[in-house]
Scaffold this active site. Structure first.
Site, PDB file in Angstrom:
ATOM      1  N   ASP A  53       0.985  -1.217  -0.002  1.00 53.61           N
ATOM      2  CA  ASP A  53      -0.197   0.012  -0.130  1.00 53.61           C
ATOM      3  C   ASP A  53       0.984   1.160  -0.130  1.00 53.61           C
ATOM      4  O   ASP A  53       1.539   1.587   0.908  1.00 53.61           O
ATOM      5  CB  ASP A  53      -0.877  -0.053   1.264  1.00 53.61           C
ATOM      6  CG  ASP A  53      -1.691   1.130   1.482  1.00 53.61           C
ATOM      7  OD1 ASP A  53      -1.603   2.268   0.582  1.00 53.61           O
ATOM      8  OD2 ASP A  53      -2.304   1.287   2.536  1.00 53.61           O
ATOM      9  N   GLU A 131      32.581   6.482   0.577  1.00 49.68           N
ATOM     10  CA  GLU A 131      33.276   6.410   1.910  1.00 49.68           C
ATOM     11  C   GLU A 131      32.358   6.818   3.080  1.00 49.68           C
ATOM     12  O   GLU A 131      32.149   7.953   3.201  1.00 49.68           O
ATOM     13  CB  GLU A 131      34.439   7.524   1.958  1.00 49.68           C
ATOM     14  CG  GLU A 131      35.536   7.327   0.768  1.00 49.68           C
ATOM     15  CD  GLU A 131      36.635   8.289   0.451  1.00 49.68           C
ATOM     16  OE1 GLU A 131      36.729   8.958   2.036  1.00 49.68           O
ATOM     17  OE2 GLU A 131      37.122   8.636  -0.574  1.00 49.68           O
ATOM     18  N   GLU A 133      31.064   7.630   6.609  1.00 50.72           N
ATOM     19  CA  GLU A 133      31.519   7.906   7.881  1.00 50.72           C
ATOM     20  C   GLU A 133      30.465   8.125   8.923  1.00 50.72           C
ATOM     21  O   GLU A 133      29.147   8.175   8.418  1.00 50.72           O
ATOM     22  CB  GLU A 133      32.086   9.315   8.099  1.00 50.72           C
ATOM     23  CG  GLU A 133      33.399   9.363   7.225  1.00 50.72           C
ATOM     24  CD  GLU A 133      34.055  10.734   7.150  1.00 50.72           C
ATOM     25  OE1 GLU A 133      35.447  10.753   6.724  1.00 50.72           O
ATOM     26  OE2 GLU A 133      33.316  11.826   7.435  1.00 50.72           O
ATOM     27  N   GLU A 188      37.994   7.531  12.524  1.00 53.78           N
ATOM     28  CA  GLU A 188      37.942   8.764  12.035  1.00 53.78           C
ATOM     29  C   GLU A 188      38.557   9.858  12.957  1.00 53.78           C
ATOM     30  O   GLU A 188      39.151   9.675  13.862  1.00 53.78           O
ATOM     31  CB  GLU A 188      36.697   9.118  11.295  1.00 53.78           C
ATOM     32  CG  GLU A 188      36.357   8.961   9.722  1.00 53.78           C
ATOM     33  CD  GLU A 188      37.428  10.020   8.953  1.00 53.78           C
ATOM     34  OE1 GLU A 188      38.146  11.120   9.720  1.00 53.78           O
ATOM     35  OE2 GLU A 188      37.897   9.813   7.956  1.00 53.78           O
ATOM     36  N   GLU A 195      34.878   5.079   9.930  1.00 52.94           N
ATOM     37  CA  GLU A 195      34.857   4.956   8.495  1.00 52.94           C
ATOM     38  C   GLU A 195      35.034   3.574   8.227  1.00 52.94           C
ATOM     39  O   GLU A 195      36.030   2.964   8.551  1.00 52.94           O
ATOM     40  CB  GLU A 195      35.743   5.732   7.742  1.00 52.94           C
ATOM     41  CG  GLU A 195      35.649   5.854   6.165  1.00 52.94           C
ATOM     42  CD  GLU A 195      36.313   6.805   5.529  1.00 52.94           C
ATOM     43  OE1 GLU A 195      36.278   8.003   6.000  1.00 52.94           O
ATOM     44  OE2 GLU A 195      37.091   6.640   4.332  1.00 52.94           O
ATOM     45  N   HIS A 244      31.807  11.025   1.056  1.00 53.69           N
ATOM     46  CA  HIS A 244      32.856  11.340  -0.173  1.00 53.69           C
ATOM     47  C   HIS A 244      32.398  10.222  -1.228  1.00 53.69           C
ATOM     48  O   HIS A 244      32.507   9.089  -0.937  1.00 53.69           O
ATOM     49  CB  HIS A 244      34.201  11.447   0.126  1.00 53.69           C
ATOM     50  CG  HIS A 244      34.569  12.226   1.218  1.00 53.69           C
ATOM     51  ND1 HIS A 244      35.827  12.352   1.717  1.00 53.69           N
ATOM     52  CD2 HIS A 244      33.789  13.032   1.892  1.00 53.69           C
ATOM     53  CE1 HIS A 244      35.943  13.143   2.695  1.00 53.69           C
ATOM     54  NE2 HIS A 244      34.583  13.851   2.718  1.00 53.69           N
ATOM     55  N   ARG A 315      42.590  18.986  -0.320  1.00 57.21           N
ATOM     56  CA  ARG A 315      41.196  18.216   0.477  1.00 57.21           C
ATOM     57  C   ARG A 315      40.471  19.278   0.623  1.00 57.21           C
ATOM     58  O   ARG A 315      39.226  19.111   1.099  1.00 57.21           O
ATOM     59  CB  ARG A 315      41.453  17.313   1.615  1.00 57.21           C
ATOM     60  CG  ARG A 315      42.049  15.979   1.422  1.00 57.21           C
ATOM     61  CD  ARG A 315      42.348  15.191   2.555  1.00 57.21           C
ATOM     62  NE  ARG A 315      42.161  13.863   2.446  1.00 57.21           N
ATOM     63  CZ  ARG A 315      43.007  13.076   1.818  1.00 57.21           C
ATOM     64  NH1 ARG A 315      44.338  13.678   1.478  1.00 57.21           N
ATOM     65  NH2 ARG A 315      42.926  11.845   1.576  1.00 57.21           N
ATOM     66  N   GLU A 332      36.418  12.641  -6.897  1.00 56.70           N
ATOM     67  CA  GLU A 332      35.769  12.535  -5.639  1.00 56.70           C
ATOM     68  C   GLU A 332      35.005  13.534  -5.142  1.00 56.70           C
ATOM     69  O   GLU A 332      35.438  14.789  -5.194  1.00 56.70           O
ATOM     70  CB  GLU A 332      36.912  12.186  -4.402  1.00 56.70           C
ATOM     71  CG  GLU A 332      36.394  12.046  -3.166  1.00 56.70           C
ATOM     72  CD  GLU A 332      37.695  12.216  -2.112  1.00 56.70           C
ATOM     73  OE1 GLU A 332      38.591  11.738  -2.346  1.00 56.70           O
ATOM     74  OE2 GLU A 332      37.320  12.380  -0.840  1.00 56.70           O
ATOM     75  N   ARG A 334      33.175  15.636  -2.405  1.00 60.14           N
ATOM     76  CA  ARG A 334      33.400  15.696  -1.018  1.00 60.14           C
ATOM     77  C   ARG A 334      31.947  15.956  -0.175  1.00 60.14           C
ATOM     78  O   ARG A 334      31.835  16.113   0.784  1.00 60.14           O
ATOM     79  CB  ARG A 334      34.585  16.147  -0.610  1.00 60.14           C
ATOM     80  CG  ARG A 334      35.832  15.403  -1.179  1.00 60.14           C
ATOM     81  CD  ARG A 334      37.015  16.286  -0.772  1.00 60.14           C
ATOM     82  NE  ARG A 334      37.416  16.548   0.635  1.00 60.14           N
ATOM     83  CZ  ARG A 334      37.895  15.806   1.343  1.00 60.14           C
ATOM     84  NH1 ARG A 334      38.430  14.562   1.035  1.00 60.14           N
ATOM     85  NH2 ARG A 334      38.163  15.785   2.766  1.00 60.14           N
TER      86      ARG A 334
HETATM   87  N1  GLU Z   1      34.767  13.999   8.097  1.00 58.74           N
HETATM   88  C1  GLU Z   1      34.959  14.847   7.098  1.00 58.74           C
HETATM   89  C2  GLU Z   1      34.106  15.277   6.253  1.00 58.74           C
HETATM   90  O1  GLU Z   1      32.830  15.497   6.799  1.00 58.74           O
HETATM   91  C3  GLU Z   1      36.089  14.123   6.173  1.00 58.74           C
HETATM   92  C4  GLU Z   1      37.308  13.645   6.735  1.00 58.74           C
HETATM   93  C5  GLU Z   1      38.131  12.664   5.450  1.00 58.74           C
HETATM   94  O2  GLU Z   1      38.786  13.584   4.636  1.00 58.74           O
HETATM   95  O3  GLU Z   1      37.968  11.703   5.503  1.00 58.74           O
HETATM   96  O4  GLU Z   1      33.529  15.196   5.082  1.00 58.74           O
HETATM   97 MG    MG Z   2      37.001   9.809   5.944  1.00 58.89          MG
END
Ligand code: GLU
Ligand code: MG
Length: 443
Positions: A53, A131, A133, A188, A195, A244, A315, A332, A334
């Site tokens: 349903d 990835e 977390e 992490e 992670e 990510h 990063r 990637e 993020r």
């Molecule tokens: N925890 C971080 C985020 O919020 C990333 C850390 C990492 O580079 O793995 O994206």
């Molecule tokens: Mg990470």
């Protein structure tokens, strides 16, 4: 040809002493749903005759058109290792269909399948490695989740500091029993944060895997007296949890993002894909970062992105190109967080990247400096824009982007926007402790 036939499923249910089969699907807000059937119904199930349903599921259908059918993806058959070892429980991930035999437009899995079909028509398959977390928190004496952790560990730390370690080990073992290939698992940066990375897969399987992963993590944490959360920013002042998303396109078994002769070893398609992501990412954010709380993660200083830039090394950029080349070349993104609906998230990522390729877009110059260290003027001089600052801004950006709306379809956009606006209004009108602390005395 799939891995399993209907007969295989019926036989496996019998041979493995399965009592119940959970027929799973996902609503548009990313919640996993299921109907449990007994083993006696398995023949009906593999013949797409299990009805639900849909009117009681958020974002699905109205009450007067509520009958829907579950079409199981036979290859998703697996036993749930944390359920009893006798009278076992299996699951099948399903597509949702209308009574007339057409796919239901509000089924997130069908949204992703539509974009994958477009990619296939261009000769591409889409591979994704997420990835994920998450935090493991203690529960109180009544078993309710808290945001406290007795864990003092940090990035890549080892036990005995890491109290979540044995839980994480159990999660990895359960996932392996379900066919996952675990590539890495570590503590992490934040206290209580973990992670687990599993092997990339074709996008539909990757999205299914993310849903299975979240269920396994939550279930096994609970068995160990802990609470696992994929909430993006559960604790102020420390890192939040991201998801990510590593992406690549393949053609004829070859990674099309790799080009040893291209700048940084990347192909024209890779650059166009990056440009497409940057072009649409502000509109995609309502999907990749769907909660009011998501935007509390996307702030400077916590390794989460806030600015629209790409980099092969850095990063602080929204899009990073990890060092691996050849078949492992990937882009990637993020910003996504693990509270997103992975089917919709991967659908908008792929649609944006393909748009970049179709229109032959070129990304701006790579940013190699730390963007978090730049002030507003420096960012403006370099043409670096920001992600939406809150859910309301993100919804507006989504509605203004035709490609993203067309990708999701009008049913999903309508239901999604209505649900998210309600969430935003509830938040906007709520008087928080922060306001009381800040204003009650001085005004
Ligand atoms: N925890 C971080 C985020 O919020 C990333 C850390 C990492 O580079 O793995 O994206
Ligand atoms: Mg990470």
């Amino acid at each position: 040809m799939g891995k399993y036939s209907k007969e295989d499923i019926i036989r496996m249910v019998k041979e493995s002493d399965v009592e119940f089969i959970r027929m799973q699907f996902t609503d548009i807000f990313g919640q996993l749903k299921n109907v449990a059937i007994t083993a006696s119904q398995i023949e009906k199930a593999v013949n797409n005759q299990i009805m639900i349903d849909g009117s009681s599921i958020e974002g699905f259908v109205r009450i007067n058109e509520s009958d829907q059918y579950l079409y199981p993806d036979l290859d998703s058959y697996t036993l749930l290792p944390w359920r009893p070892q006798q009278g076992r429980v299996a699951r099948l991930i399903c597509d949702v269909y209308n009574p007339d035999g057409t796919p239901f437009v509000g089924d997130p899995r069908s949204v992703l399948k539509r974009v994958l079909k477009r990619a296939a028509d261009m000769g591409y398959s889409f591979n994704v490695g997420p990835e994920c977390e998450f935090f493991l928190f203690q529960t109180d004496e009544n078993g309710r989740p808290t945001t406290t952790t007795s864990d003092e560990a940090g990035y890549f730390d080892l036990g005995p500091l890491d109290h979540g370690e044995s839980t994480r080990r159990e999660i990895c073992l359960a996932l392996e029993q379900m066919g996952f290939e675990i590539e890495a698992s570590h503590h992490e940066v934040a206290q209580g944060q973990h992670e687990i990375d599993f092997k990339y897969a074709e996008a539909l399987t990757a999205a299914d895997n993310i849903m299975t992963f979240k269920l396994a993590v939550k279930t096994i944490a609970q068995k160990n007296g802990l609470h696992a959360t994929f909430m993006p920013k559960p604790v102020f002042g420390i890192n939040g949890s991201g998801m990510h998303t590593n992406m690549s396109l393949f053609k004829d078994g070859k990674n099309v993002f790799a080009d040893p002769d291209g700048k940084l070893g990347l192909s024209k398609e890779a650059y166009a894909f990056i440009a497409g992501l940057l072009e649409h990412v502000r509109a995609m954010t309502a999907i990749t970062n769907p909660l009011v709380n998501s935007y509390k993660r996307l702030v400077p200083g916590y390794e989460a992105p806030c600015y629209l830039a790409w980099s092969a090394s850095n990063r602080s950029a929204l899009i990073r190109i990890p060092a691996a080349r050849g078949q492992a070349t990937r882009v990637e993104l993020r910003c996504p967080d693990p509270s997103c609906n992975p089917y919709l998230s991967l659908a908008v990522c792929l649609a944006a990247g393909l748009d970049g390729i179709e229109r032959g877009l070129t990304p701006p110059e790579e940013i190699t400096d730390n963007i978090f260290a730049m002030d507003r003027e420096e960012r403006e001089a370099k043409g670096i824009a920001s992600l939406p600052g809150n859910l309301n801004e993100a919804i507006k950006a989504m509605r203004a982007d035709k490609l993203i709306c067309d990708t999701l379809g009008s049913h999903v956009v309508g239901q999604y926007v209505a649900g998210k606006k309600k969430e935003w209004d509830a938040y906007r009108t709520y008087v928080s402790d922060w306001e009381i602390d800040r204003y009650l005395v001085i005004y």
